[in-house]
Design a protein around this motif. Structure first.
Motif, PDB file in Angstrom:
ATOM      1  N   LYS A  90       0.826  -1.215   0.000  1.00  0.00           N
ATOM      2  CA  LYS A  90       0.000   0.000   0.000  1.00  0.00           C
ATOM      3  C   LYS A  90       0.861   1.266   0.000  1.00  0.00           C
ATOM      4  CE  LYS A  90      -4.215  -1.991   1.838  1.00  0.00           C
ATOM      5  NZ  LYS A  90      -5.235  -1.983   2.874  1.00  0.00           N
ATOM      6  N   GLY A  91       1.904   1.241  -0.782  1.00  0.00           N
ATOM      7  CA  GLY A  91       2.713   2.447  -0.937  1.00  0.00           C
ATOM      8  C   GLY A  91       3.852   2.587   0.050  1.00  0.00           C
ATOM      9  N   TRP A  92       4.046   1.560   0.894  1.00  0.00           N
ATOM     10  CA  TRP A  92       5.121   1.640   1.890  1.00  0.00           C
ATOM     11  C   TRP A  92       6.137   0.524   1.703  1.00  0.00           C
ATOM     12  CZ3 TRP A  92       5.187   5.793   5.067  1.00  0.00           C
ATOM     13  CH2 TRP A  92       3.988   6.493   5.259  1.00  0.00           C
ATOM     14  N   ASP A  93       7.404   0.848   1.839  1.00  0.00           N
ATOM     15  CA  ASP A  93       8.460  -0.157   1.944  1.00  0.00           C
ATOM     16  C   ASP A  93       8.594  -0.496   3.426  1.00  0.00           C
ATOM     17  OD1 ASP A  93       8.753   0.345  -0.718  1.00  0.00           O
ATOM     18  OD2 ASP A  93      10.762   1.218  -0.577  1.00  0.00           O
ATOM     19  N   VAL A  94       8.741  -1.770   3.740  1.00  0.00           N
ATOM     20  CA  VAL A  94       8.791  -2.199   5.136  1.00  0.00           C
ATOM     21  C   VAL A  94      10.010  -3.105   5.333  1.00  0.00           C
ATOM     22  CG1 VAL A  94       7.470  -3.210   7.037  1.00  0.00           C
ATOM     23  CG2 VAL A  94       6.260  -2.300   5.040  1.00  0.00           C
ATOM     24  N   ILE A  95      10.778  -2.818   6.360  1.00  0.00           N
ATOM     25  CA  ILE A  95      11.915  -3.680   6.682  1.00  0.00           C
ATOM     26  C   ILE A  95      11.878  -4.071   8.162  1.00  0.00           C
ATOM     27  CG2 ILE A  95      13.398  -2.788   4.845  1.00  0.00           C
ATOM     28  CD1 ILE A  95      14.877  -1.114   6.969  1.00  0.00           C
ATOM     29  N   ALA A 200      -1.823  -0.597   6.774  1.00  0.00           N
ATOM     30  CA  ALA A 200      -1.143   0.599   6.273  1.00  0.00           C
ATOM     31  C   ALA A 200      -2.173   1.654   5.929  1.00  0.00           C
ATOM     32  CB  ALA A 200      -0.328   0.252   5.033  1.00  0.00           C
ATOM     33  N   ASP A 201      -1.885   2.891   6.307  1.00  0.00           N
ATOM     34  CA  ASP A 201      -2.709   4.022   5.869  1.00  0.00           C
ATOM     35  C   ASP A 201      -1.776   5.185   5.581  1.00  0.00           C
ATOM     36  OD1 ASP A 201      -1.999   5.134   8.298  1.00  0.00           O
ATOM     37  OD2 ASP A 201      -3.930   4.702   9.253  1.00  0.00           O
ATOM     38  N   VAL A 205       2.671   2.267   8.835  1.00  0.00           N
ATOM     39  CA  VAL A 205       2.439   0.828   8.875  1.00  0.00           C
ATOM     40  C   VAL A 205       2.381   0.349  10.323  1.00  0.00           C
ATOM     41  CG1 VAL A 205       3.476  -1.410   8.257  1.00  0.00           C
ATOM     42  CG2 VAL A 205       3.623   0.516   6.657  1.00  0.00           C
ATOM     43  N   THR A 206       1.426  -0.519  10.614  1.00  0.00           N
ATOM     44  CA  THR A 206       1.362  -1.163  11.940  1.00  0.00           C
ATOM     45  C   THR A 206       1.102  -2.660  11.749  1.00  0.00           C
ATOM     46  OG1 THR A 206      -1.008  -0.696  12.112  1.00  0.00           O
ATOM     47  CG2 THR A 206       0.492   0.886  13.172  1.00  0.00           C
ATOM     48  N   PHE A 207       1.323  -3.407  12.809  1.00  0.00           N
ATOM     49  CA  PHE A 207       1.084  -4.857  12.791  1.00  0.00           C
ATOM     50  C   PHE A 207       0.288  -5.237  14.023  1.00  0.00           C
ATOM     51  CE2 PHE A 207       4.930  -4.256  10.328  1.00  0.00           C
ATOM     52  CZ  PHE A 207       4.812  -5.174   9.287  1.00  0.00           C
ATOM     53  N   ASP A 208      -0.524  -6.296  13.929  1.00  0.00           N
ATOM     54  CA  ASP A 208      -1.173  -6.821  15.134  1.00  0.00           C
ATOM     55  C   ASP A 208      -1.559  -8.285  14.951  1.00  0.00           C
ATOM     56  OD1 ASP A 208      -3.469  -6.878  13.589  1.00  0.00           O
ATOM     57  OD2 ASP A 208      -4.435  -5.183  14.588  1.00  0.00           O
ATOM     58  N   VAL A 475       1.967  -4.260  -3.903  1.00  0.00           N
ATOM     59  CA  VAL A 475       0.741  -4.935  -3.493  1.00  0.00           C
ATOM     60  C   VAL A 475      -0.151  -3.900  -2.813  1.00  0.00           C
ATOM     61  CG1 VAL A 475      -0.238  -6.659  -1.924  1.00  0.00           C
ATOM     62  CG2 VAL A 475       1.873  -7.175  -3.167  1.00  0.00           C
ATOM     63  N   GLY A 476      -1.439  -3.890  -3.184  1.00  0.00           N
ATOM     64  CA  GLY A 476      -2.413  -3.000  -2.533  1.00  0.00           C
ATOM     65  C   GLY A 476      -2.232  -1.563  -2.972  1.00  0.00           C
ATOM     66  N   GLY A 477      -2.997  -0.687  -2.324  1.00  0.00           N
ATOM     67  CA  GLY A 477      -2.895   0.730  -2.631  1.00  0.00           C
ATOM     68  C   GLY A 477      -3.768   1.171  -3.782  1.00  0.00           C
ATOM     69  N   GLU A 478      -4.480   0.250  -4.400  1.00  0.00           N
ATOM     70  CA  GLU A 478      -5.449   0.544  -5.467  1.00  0.00           C
ATOM     71  C   GLU A 478      -4.915   1.528  -6.484  1.00  0.00           C
ATOM     72  OE1 GLU A 478      -7.740   1.573  -2.391  1.00  0.00           O
ATOM     73  OE2 GLU A 478      -8.269  -0.493  -1.955  1.00  0.00           O
TER      74      GLU A 478
END
Ligand code: FRU
Length: 481
Positions: A90-95, A200-201, A205-208, A475-478
């Motif tokens: 959704k527009g974010w790179d995550v490491i 993601a918004d 980014v958050t996780f749960d 992936v995602g982010g339309e």
């Protein structure tokens, strides 16, 4: 090829693929690893880099920036899919990185005893030279993971917004050891995973929702246990699919050859000399040197169910018996060469884990074959793909206690991870006495046919942006970005 004067020829490896479930284990031999010294310059001024520039990581500047002021950062990996693609979500790179508190009163070398998995995110279209990674904090809630420290692994995006975090659950029993950094009761180590959700918004980014499952403990038959050796290694899971075996998910990990410490007997095939080799060592001499204490392997396991909660061990795909004791953070990278899939196995190792009579730098080592289990050909004949600048003519040292007459960058970086496009990321350990705890400038290696070369046209004289882990699949982010 002609051998370097005074050195043996490397072992002949066919690269032939075997069934992943069969018991062929490729050997990284002493004849192979001795090519590191065969290719090193014995005439450099003491403390200069003696290795070929093709396999030497360019020098990291001493005034490197800290990626985060509150946590030390070391082993790092991206959000990936099952094919090692790096996913923009959704527009974010995550490491994901191992992190430890910089302000808790222990030193950088005590980080392993206090390690947690943290995560960072940054906009996919950010300028990697200017825009910092945002720190998201610890990935798991306190006291929820299996074990009391979290060591390396890998993270895969699954269906929808599910992620599977494969990690090493290391449990220390001795509080004094955790604070002092070693010497106490040996830790347990299991390979575990946590299934959770990524969100993601526009803010990040958050996780749960993480559910933790224990996956594998060493069996003592193929993979060494703590009972066999208090200094055993069992860690660093990395999962992937193999186009040659559709429907199966595999895992590589760091292990040691199962046997009680000191019981391993070095074998002719661990030495790997060709018949009549004039510079061969004898099995007896190698055994008597104590080289049997070093028994690294790269383990393989296969998932027994679609949820990836049940796994079975397969025999190791590579061993470095009587060569080196640690082949860490293994990964499989598949590259098409001349219409054929070539399998590159990359793994990191240290100078201080080499066996008696062997010498090599801290860095990333590579092996190429026709399948995940094959008679792997060490890259560049030796296995060394990228090392920190080191004078290999001087004796080996460790990052905690380097001597001033060695190259000040011999421990500049570790925990290299090869990303798509040959981009190699790592963390800074010790640059001329300045301790790191932050991501290194990413460098690029070009490799084909088992031969690699540092690309000195990449970035500035071969050094790209610090912590450059770009994504190659969205992936995602339309379509909003
Ligand atoms: C590599 C490594 C990994 C382990 C981690 C612990 O740098 O030794 O094998 O998971 O560090 O800190």
């Amino acid at each position: 090829p002609a051998p370097a004067p005074g050195f043996p020829l490397p072992t002949q490896h066919t690269q032939q693929a075997f069934d992943p479930a069969s018991d062929f284990t490729s050997k990284w031999t002493r004849a192979d690893a001795r090519q590191i010294m065969a290719q090193s310059d014995s005439t450099v001024a003491p403390g200069a880099n003696s290795m070929s520039p093709d396999v030497t990581m360019p020098e990291i500047p001493q005034d490197f920036p800290a990626m985060n002021d509150d946590v030390w950062v070391w082993d790092t990996w991206s959000l990936t899919d099952e094919n090692a693609n790096q996913i923009s979500y959704k527009g974010w790179d995550v490491i994901f990185s191992l992190v430890a508190d910089r302000h808790a009163g222990y030193g950088f070398d005590q980080r392993h005893w206090n390690a947690r998995i943290g995560y960072f995110f940054r906009k996919t279209n950010a300028d990697p030279a200017k825009d910092k990674w945002n720190y998201g904090g610890h990935l798991f809630l306190d006291n929820t993971s299996i074990g009391n420290t979290e060591w390396s692994g890998s993270t895969r995006l699954m269906q929808g917004n599910h992620v599977n975090v494969f990690y090493t659950a290391t449990t220390f029993y001795d509080v004094a050891e955790r604070n002092a950094g070693g010497g106490g009761i040996a830790p347990d180590a299991v390979i575990a995973k946590a299934l959770g959700n990524i969100h993601a918004d526009q803010n990040g980014v958050t996780f749960d929702g993480f559910q933790h499952t224990k996956l594998l403990e060493p069996d003592g038959k193929m993979y060494q246990t703590k009972a066999q050796n208090a200094g055993f290694a069992f860690r660093d899971p990395y999962t992937f699919v193999d186009p040659a075996h559709p429907g199966k998910t595999y895992m590589v990990f760091e292990g040691n050859t199962a046997a009680k410490r000191g019981d391993y007997q070095c074998k002719a095939e661990d030495l790997g000399y060709r018949p009549g080799e004039p510079h061969a060592e004898s099995v007896t001499d190698v055994q008597n040197s104590g080289a049997y204490f070093q028994t690294a392997n790269v383990g393989l396991a296969v998932a027994d169910n679609k949820d990836l909660t049940k796994w079975s061990f397969l025999p190791p795909i590579l061993s470095g018996n009587c060569v080196n004791d640690q082949t860490e953070r293994p990964q499989i990278f598949i590259q098409n060469e001349n219409g054929k899939n070539k399998y590159y196995l990359f793994t990191i190792s240290h100078q201080f884990t080499y066996a008696a009579g062997m010498r090599g730098p801290d860095g990333v080592y590579g092996f190429v074959g026709d399948g995940i289990r094959s008679d792997y050909q060490p890259m560049n004949n030796s296995g060394l793909a990228l090392g920190s600048p080191t004078d290999l003519n001087l004796p080996s040292e460790s990052p905690e206690a380097p001597t001033p007459n060695q190259n000040g960058r011999q421990f500049q970086a570790y925990s290299h991870y090869v990303q798509p496009g040959g981009l190699v990321q790592s963390f800074i350990d010790n640059v001329n006495g300045v301790r790191g705890g932050s991501l290194s400038p990413t460098v690029k290696i070009n490799f084909r046919n088992g031969v690699s070369q540092v690309d000195r046209n990449f970035g500035r004289n071969g050094l790209g942006p610090f912590g450059y882990l770009p994504t190659n699949v969205r992936v995602g982010g339309e379509g909003l970005y």
